[in-house]
Design a protein around this motif. Structure first.
Motif, PDB file in Angstrom:
ATOM      1  N   VAL A 283       0.852  -1.187   0.000  1.00  0.00           N
ATOM      2  CA  VAL A 283       0.000   0.000   0.000  1.00  0.00           C
ATOM      3  C   VAL A 283       0.886   1.235   0.000  1.00  0.00           C
ATOM      4  O   VAL A 283       2.081   1.169   0.282  1.00  0.00           O
ATOM      5  N   VAL A 284       0.290   2.374  -0.313  1.00  0.00           N
ATOM      6  CA  VAL A 284       0.936   3.667  -0.070  1.00  0.00           C
ATOM      7  C   VAL A 284       0.593   4.052   1.368  1.00  0.00           C
ATOM      8  O   VAL A 284      -0.580   4.176   1.724  1.00  0.00           O
ATOM      9  N   LEU A 285       1.617   4.216   2.190  1.00  0.00           N
ATOM     10  CA  LEU A 285       1.441   4.407   3.628  1.00  0.00           C
ATOM     11  C   LEU A 285       1.949   5.784   4.041  1.00  0.00           C
ATOM     12  O   LEU A 285       3.135   6.084   3.922  1.00  0.00           O
ATOM     13  N   SER A 286       1.051   6.643   4.500  1.00  0.00           N
ATOM     14  CA  SER A 286       1.405   8.010   4.900  1.00  0.00           C
ATOM     15  C   SER A 286       1.811   8.031   6.370  1.00  0.00           C
ATOM     16  O   SER A 286       1.028   7.650   7.243  1.00  0.00           O
ATOM     17  N   GLN A 300      11.492   3.612  14.012  1.00  0.00           N
ATOM     18  CA  GLN A 300      11.788   2.232  14.407  1.00  0.00           C
ATOM     19  C   GLN A 300      10.614   1.312  14.090  1.00  0.00           C
ATOM     20  O   GLN A 300      10.811   0.189  13.600  1.00  0.00           O
ATOM     21  N   GLN A 301       9.403   1.767  14.382  1.00  0.00           N
ATOM     22  CA  GLN A 301       8.226   0.939  14.131  1.00  0.00           C
ATOM     23  C   GLN A 301       8.012   0.714  12.636  1.00  0.00           C
ATOM     24  O   GLN A 301       7.705  -0.400  12.204  1.00  0.00           O
ATOM     25  N   VAL A 302       8.174   1.764  11.835  1.00  0.00           N
ATOM     26  CA  VAL A 302       7.980   1.639  10.390  1.00  0.00           C
ATOM     27  C   VAL A 302       9.057   0.756   9.777  1.00  0.00           C
ATOM     28  O   VAL A 302       8.789  -0.057   8.884  1.00  0.00           O
ATOM     29  N   SER A 303      10.275   0.885  10.273  1.00  0.00           N
ATOM     30  CA  SER A 303      11.371   0.050   9.779  1.00  0.00           C
ATOM     31  C   SER A 303      11.093  -1.427  10.044  1.00  0.00           C
ATOM     32  O   SER A 303      11.293  -2.283   9.163  1.00  0.00           O
ATOM     33  N   ALA A 304      10.608  -1.733  11.243  1.00  0.00           N
ATOM     34  CA  ALA A 304      10.266  -3.121  11.572  1.00  0.00           C
ATOM     35  C   ALA A 304       9.130  -3.628  10.688  1.00  0.00           C
ATOM     36  O   ALA A 304       9.132  -4.777  10.232  1.00  0.00           O
ATOM     37  N   LEU A 305       8.147  -2.759  10.415  1.00  0.00           N
ATOM     38  CA  LEU A 305       7.029  -3.125   9.571  1.00  0.00           C
ATOM     39  C   LEU A 305       7.487  -3.457   8.160  1.00  0.00           C
ATOM     40  O   LEU A 305       7.071  -4.458   7.563  1.00  0.00           O
ATOM     41  N   CYS A 306       8.371  -2.641   7.616  1.00  0.00           N
ATOM     42  CA  CYS A 306       8.798  -2.808   6.224  1.00  0.00           C
ATOM     43  C   CYS A 306       9.754  -3.983   6.036  1.00  0.00           C
ATOM     44  O   CYS A 306      10.006  -4.402   4.903  1.00  0.00           O
ATOM     45  N   LYS A 307      10.293  -4.520   7.136  1.00  0.00           N
ATOM     46  CA  LYS A 307      11.075  -5.755   7.031  1.00  0.00           C
ATOM     47  C   LYS A 307      10.151  -6.941   6.761  1.00  0.00           C
ATOM     48  O   LYS A 307      10.566  -7.952   6.217  1.00  0.00           O
ATOM     49  N   VAL A 313       6.216   3.691   1.753  1.00  0.00           N
ATOM     50  CA  VAL A 313       6.115   4.621   2.881  1.00  0.00           C
ATOM     51  C   VAL A 313       6.422   6.033   2.410  1.00  0.00           C
ATOM     52  O   VAL A 313       7.446   6.277   1.767  1.00  0.00           O
ATOM     53  N   VAL A 314       5.522   6.954   2.724  1.00  0.00           N
ATOM     54  CA  VAL A 314       5.703   8.360   2.357  1.00  0.00           C
ATOM     55  C   VAL A 314       5.602   9.199   3.628  1.00  0.00           C
ATOM     56  O   VAL A 314       4.534   9.280   4.241  1.00  0.00           O
ATOM     57  N   TRP A 315       6.720   9.793   4.035  1.00  0.00           N
ATOM     58  CA  TRP A 315       6.725  10.678   5.192  1.00  0.00           C
ATOM     59  C   TRP A 315       6.308  12.079   4.744  1.00  0.00           C
ATOM     60  O   TRP A 315       6.557  12.496   3.616  1.00  0.00           O
ATOM     61  N   GLY A 316       5.682  12.809   5.669  1.00  0.00           N
ATOM     62  CA  GLY A 316       5.277  14.169   5.333  1.00  0.00           C
ATOM     63  C   GLY A 316       5.071  15.004   6.587  1.00  0.00           C
ATOM     64  O   GLY A 316       4.840  14.464   7.683  1.00  0.00           O
ATOM     65  N   ALA A 317       5.143  16.314   6.420  1.00  0.00           N
ATOM     66  CA  ALA A 317       4.939  17.218   7.554  1.00  0.00           C
ATOM     67  C   ALA A 317       3.488  17.182   8.003  1.00  0.00           C
ATOM     68  O   ALA A 317       2.571  17.064   7.181  1.00  0.00           O
ATOM     69  N   ILE A 318       3.271  17.284   9.306  1.00  0.00           N
ATOM     70  CA  ILE A 318       1.917  17.242   9.839  1.00  0.00           C
ATOM     71  C   ILE A 318       1.184  18.558   9.577  1.00  0.00           C
ATOM     72  O   ILE A 318       1.791  19.611   9.446  1.00  0.00           O
TER      73      ILE A 318
END
Length: 397
Positions: A283-286, A300-307, A313-318
């Motif tokens: 998926v595209v994950l914001s 850390q959580q996103v890194s574990a998820l993507c393993k 994964v798309v990071w962005g400003a809140i």
């Protein structure tokens, strides 16, 4: 446990399409309580009702309402949920089973459409979320930026079954921010009914010409504190359906730093389990950047998820709190989730806004870059390409 009792109507609190909220006095009690009636039948002061009190007596978080079964001692046969051509039963073999007009069945005016085996979502973005409370802020954020988007809400049956329970859907339809609703599986009460989530998504696209589909569970999700028994597990099926049908799945992760339960701190274990273990397609994950120590925890959580699974994964400003406040004012009702207002817990709503912004950026790019290629969405690396584009395009819409 199935607890039934008779009660007398003491007043009507609210009446809207498909639902009535009543004040009732349960037999043997001096207290006035509230009950919900679904369907087209209305009740008035003094009516004697048979009500289901099970959830309230178990003190479940279902809003504190009893559920009306019907009038006591009324033997006259009547149709409280009229249909036109429907022979498909929802809530099959339960005492409350009802026949609905599904889009796929033989007598439906849309049957020929659904007889085609090449139907596709044609690259339509589908915004997916576990929490129904993310629906209003997501739709409002999209409409704020582009009022012309045709947004259709698809409700699966992993939580509440009657769509009328959702005051947010009622308000969004009343204010014309949702073009239509589709209820899938055993969920019922949408503008369109569908037997499966696949047909529901296709109905949104091909009957209502949706440019953006929002697929979120209804209110009243269930959880057991395990990785197997929670309503959000159904979203893996939604992801698979969107992917198989040629749509683009945008996932709003459940993120909070106000929930005191460790499994829901930061990236909820619900999101990690659905996307890490059960989803077989990406998926595209914001993911929001909060600008403080919480970013490290999320990384850390996103890194574990993507393993476990390679999502885009798309990071962005809140979004600022001022923007969140303005969205709530424009919406007209309050934003809250898990019993907390956005002022107490802004991050879930800021995450939903970020996903909405990403969908709109994608929509602009889609129109500019793929207008000449009707099969662009079938490219094997399309989600990675979309994620890369969104990562590089950080400028405001």
């Amino acid at each position: 446990m199935l607890q039934l009792v008779t009660a007398t109507v003491a007043g009507v609190v609210e009446q809207r399409e498909g639902m009535q909220i009543l004040r009732v006095q349960v037999e043997g009690s001096q207290h006035i309580e509230q009950a919900i009636s679904f369907g087209e039948e209305s009740f008035s002061l003094g009516d004697r009702l048979l009500v289901n009190t099970t959830a309230v007596r178990l003190q479940l978080g279902t809003g504190g309402f009893h559920l009306v079964v019907g009038k006591e001692n009324t033997m006259r046969e009547r149709d409280v949920a009229p249909s036109e051509w429907g022979h498909i039963m929802k809530m099959r073999y339960a005492p409350w089973q009802l026949a609905v007009d599904t889009v796929e069945e033989q007598n439906s005016p849309y049957h020929e459409l659904f007889s085609r085996e090449d139907l596709s979502l044609e690259g339509t973005p589908v915004v997916i979320s576990e929490l129904h409370s993310m629906l209003p802020v997501t739709v409002q954020a999209i409409k704020e930026k582009n009022a012309a988007e045709q947004i259709v809400y698809v409700m699966p049956d992993g939580a509440s079954l009657p769509l009328a329970l959702s005051r947010h859907v009622h308000h969004l339809r009343k204010t014309q921010k949702l073009a239509a609703t589709v209820t899938a599986g055993h969920a019922w009460g949408g503008d369109y009914e569908a037997v499966t989530i696949h047909s529901a998504l296709l109905a949104a696209k091909h009957i209502e010409s949706a440019t953006i589909i929002v697929c979120m569970l209804g209110p009243g999700v269930a959880g057991t504190g395990t990785s197997y028994g929670f309503s959000g597990v159904q979203l893996a099926e939604v992801i698979h359906a969107v992917s198989a049908l040629g749509g683009i799945p945008f996932y709003i992760p459940r993120i909070s730093f106000s929930d005191l339960r460790n499994r829901h701190y930061g990236l909820s274990h619900h999101t990690s389990v659905v996307l890490g273990r059960y989803a077989l397609r990406p998926v595209v994950l914001s993911i929001p950047r909060l600008g403080d120590h919480r970013d490290f925890h999320l990384e850390q959580q996103v890194s574990a998820l993507c393993k476990q699974n390679e999502h885009g994964v798309v990071w962005g400003a809140i979004a600022s709190l001022d923007r969140l406040n303005a969205l709530e004012r424009a919406y007209g009702l309050s934003f809250s989730t898990m019993g907390r207002s956005w002022r107490e817990d802004p991050v879930p709503f800021q995450t939903a806004i970020l996903a909405a912004d990403h969908v709109l950026r994608f929509r602009l790019w889609q129109q500019e870059s793929f207008s000449c290629d009707p099969y662009w969405f079938s490219a094997p690396n399309i989600l990675a390409e979309i994620s890369l584009f969104l990562t590089k395009s950080e400028e405001p819409l």
